[in-house]
Design a protein around this motif. Structure first.
Motif, short mmCIF file in Angstrom:
data_model
loop_
_atom_site.label_atom_id
_atom_site.label_comp_id
_atom_site.label_asym_id
_atom_site.label_seq_id
_atom_site.Cartn_x
_atom_site.Cartn_y
_atom_site.Cartn_z
N TRP A 119 0.84 -1.20 0.00
CA TRP A 119 0.00 0.00 0.00
C TRP A 119 0.87 1.26 0.00
CZ3 TRP A 119 -5.20 -0.37 -0.50
CH2 TRP A 119 -5.83 -1.57 -0.09
N ARG A 120 0.35 2.25 -0.65
CA ARG A 120 0.94 3.58 -0.66
C ARG A 120 -0.05 4.50 0.07
NH1 ARG A 120 2.33 6.09 -6.54
NH2 ARG A 120 4.26 7.14 -6.00
N TYR A 121 0.47 5.37 0.88
CA TYR A 121 -0.37 6.16 1.77
C TYR A 121 -0.33 7.66 1.45
CZ TYR A 121 -0.36 1.94 4.69
OH TYR A 121 -0.50 0.66 5.15
N ALA A 122 -1.44 8.34 1.73
CA ALA A 122 -1.49 9.79 1.47
C ALA A 122 -2.40 10.51 2.44
CB ALA A 122 -1.99 10.07 0.06
N GLN A 123 -2.08 11.75 2.69
CA GLN A 123 -2.95 12.62 3.48
C GLN A 123 -2.91 14.04 2.91
OE1 GLN A 123 -3.15 12.51 7.90
NE2 GLN A 123 -2.64 14.67 7.83
N PHE A 124 -4.09 14.67 2.87
CA PHE A 124 -4.20 16.04 2.35
C PHE A 124 -5.10 16.86 3.26
CE2 PHE A 124 -3.63 13.08 -1.11
CZ PHE A 124 -2.59 13.64 -1.83
N ASP A 125 -4.78 18.15 3.37
CA ASP A 125 -5.69 19.02 4.11
C ASP A 125 -6.76 19.56 3.16
OD1 ASP A 125 -4.67 21.19 2.69
OD2 ASP A 125 -3.50 21.97 4.37
N LYS A 126 -7.64 20.43 3.67
CA LYS A 126 -8.78 20.87 2.87
C LYS A 126 -8.36 21.71 1.65
CE LYS A 126 -9.75 24.89 5.80
NZ LYS A 126 -9.11 25.89 4.93
N ASP A 127 -7.15 22.23 1.68
CA ASP A 127 -6.66 22.97 0.53
C ASP A 127 -5.87 22.10 -0.45
OD1 ASP A 127 -7.72 25.42 1.59
OD2 ASP A 127 -6.02 25.47 2.99
N GLY A 128 -5.87 20.80 -0.19
CA GLY A 128 -5.17 19.88 -1.07
C GLY A 128 -3.69 19.75 -0.80
N LYS A 129 -3.24 20.34 0.30
CA LYS A 129 -1.81 20.29 0.64
C LYS A 129 -1.49 18.93 1.26
CE LYS A 129 1.65 22.43 3.58
NZ LYS A 129 1.82 23.10 4.88
N PRO A 130 -0.51 18.21 0.70
CA PRO A 130 -0.17 16.90 1.26
C PRO A 130 0.58 17.01 2.58
CG PRO A 130 1.28 17.45 -0.57
CD PRO A 130 0.27 18.55 -0.49
N ALA A 131 0.41 15.98 3.40
CA ALA A 131 1.17 15.90 4.64
C ALA A 131 2.64 15.69 4.32
CB ALA A 131 0.65 14.76 5.48
N ASP A 132 3.50 16.05 5.27
CA ASP A 132 4.93 15.86 4.99
C ASP A 132 5.33 14.39 5.18
OD1 ASP A 132 5.70 15.39 7.76
OD2 ASP A 132 5.40 17.53 8.05
N GLU A 133 6.47 14.06 4.62
CA GLU A 133 6.90 12.65 4.61
C GLU A 133 7.12 12.07 6.00
OE1 GLU A 133 9.74 11.34 1.87
OE2 GLU A 133 8.89 12.41 0.17
N THR A 134 7.55 12.90 6.92
CA THR A 134 7.77 12.41 8.28
C THR A 134 6.48 11.82 8.85
OG1 THR A 134 9.39 14.16 8.58
CG2 THR A 134 8.62 13.05 10.58
N MET A 135 5.40 12.51 8.63
CA MET A 135 4.11 12.00 9.09
C MET A 135 3.73 10.73 8.34
SD MET A 135 1.55 15.22 9.60
CE MET A 135 0.18 14.20 10.15
N LEU A 136 3.89 10.77 7.02
CA LEU A 136 3.43 9.65 6.21
C LEU A 136 4.20 8.36 6.48
CD1 LEU A 136 2.75 11.65 2.94
CD2 LEU A 136 1.05 10.67 4.48
N LYS A 137 5.43 8.52 6.93
CA LYS A 137 6.22 7.32 7.26
C LYS A 137 5.67 6.58 8.47
CE LYS A 137 10.57 8.60 5.06
NZ LYS A 137 11.84 9.31 5.22
N THR A 138 4.78 7.21 9.21
CA THR A 138 4.19 6.52 10.37
C THR A 138 2.98 5.67 9.97
OG1 THR A 138 2.63 8.30 10.94
CG2 THR A 138 4.87 8.48 11.84
N CYS A 139 2.50 5.81 8.75
CA CYS A 139 1.28 5.10 8.34
C CYS A 139 1.44 3.59 8.42
CB CYS A 139 0.88 5.47 6.92
SG CYS A 139 0.48 7.21 6.69
N PHE A 140 2.44 3.10 7.72
CA PHE A 140 2.58 1.66 7.63
C PHE A 140 2.80 0.98 8.99
CE2 PHE A 140 5.35 -2.11 6.76
CZ PHE A 140 4.32 -2.96 6.39
N PRO A 141 3.69 1.51 9.84
CA PRO A 141 3.86 0.87 11.16
C PRO A 141 2.54 0.80 11.94
CG PRO A 141 5.62 2.45 10.78
CD PRO A 141 4.65 2.61 9.64
N CYS A 142 1.73 1.82 11.78
CA CYS A 142 0.44 1.84 12.48
C CYS A 142 -0.52 0.79 11.93
CB CYS A 142 -0.16 3.24 12.35
SG CYS A 142 -1.71 3.43 13.21
N HIS A 143 -0.43 0.53 10.63
CA HIS A 143 -1.33 -0.45 10.02
C HIS A 143 -0.86 -1.89 10.18
CE1 HIS A 143 -4.32 1.99 7.64
NE2 HIS A 143 -3.50 2.93 8.07
#
Lengths: 175, 175
Positions: A136-160
């Motif tokens: 899986w590839r993970y993504a997060q965006f705020d209401k203006d379409g701005k993506p989350a930074d990579e530091t945050m996104l690197k936490t997705c997989f360990p959590c899943h």
């Protein structure tokens, strides 16, 4: 704090980063970064998988939607999810409905309020390309379409990882 | 008790009874009863309008879906809703996710549990035929497809009257 928030976000839902939706149709793009910036077009028209309320620091109410391969896999109980699956999670702040509560004379209704910073999340399945993160590839965006930074996104997989037996997806289908 | 429950059900959502979905396509059937027993086919594939948590006696979590005319009207801010609009409301009991909470070590996630008696509700718009109830026909079904009795359904319209300015529909579109 951001890291904690992001870990919580993944509960009951899904998170993901999308490089290119075209990728889901089979084109290989080995140069694509792991965490990317493109919101899958048309996701708001996708069908409903489930809903949830996340309490605590998140305090949001959310809908989980799926593209056609996602819905098909859920309804047929297919695991792992096929390549091309995209799961979308929309979160809104958990807001009391003042207009409803006024009519009913009690704290009755909680409805979507303004979008939080973690407004949109996506998981995109490509079992070969993203094998290092469970396919899986993970993504997060705020209401203006701005993506989350990579530091945050690197936490997705360990959590899943604790839900590996369900192909790393927290959300169950709500019939 | 049932009456109270039903009134509450209408909060933040919608309720309705359907005679025949064919009616929505324009066929006139003056002999159709006001409250009928047919679930609109394919409603689970409709697009998302919003989500909500209803507290108190209901204690459910719900999704509100709309057929194509409903979604178009919502997105364009069209009021009143056009004839043929159908709004569906699916409610599940509001259940803590034991599996998520175990992973995260706190009461974090609330997700859909078993279906309550008020599992499905629908509002169907026909401004001429149902002029006496604001242009809407109301329905409720349990998880086995059993319709609510007429005594309950007769409470729908009075409950929706306070939101006449929004064409008797409680739910706002969640962007």
């Amino acid at each position: 704090m951001k890291r904690v928030a992001f870990l919580l976000l993944a509960v009951a839902t899904v998170a993901g980063v999308i490089g290119s939706v075209a990728r889901a149709s089979g084109s290989a793009d080995e140069s694509a970064p792991i965490f990317v910036t493109k919101i899958p077009p048309g996701y708001r028209d996708w069908r409903l998988i489930s809903v949830a309320h996340e309490a605590g620091n998140l305090n949001d109410i959310r809908a989980i939607l799926g593209n056609d391969p996602a819905i098909k896999a859920y309804r047929e109980g297919m695991l792992p999810f096929p390549d091309g699956t995209i799961i979308a999670r929309i979160a809104w702040s958990y807001a009391p409905s003042e207009e409803n509560n006024k009519i009913f004379g009690r704290a009755q209704s909680f409805v979507p309020g303004p979008a939080p910073d973690w407004y949109l999340q996506f998981m995109v399945k490509d079992s070969k390309k993203y094998a290092a993160t469970g396919g899986w590839r993970y993504a997060q965006f705020d209401k203006d379409g701005k993506p989350a930074d990579e530091t945050m996104l690197k936490t997705c997989f360990p959590c899943h990882e604790p839900v590996k037996a369900r192909d790393f997806v927290f959300t169950h289908y709500a019939p």
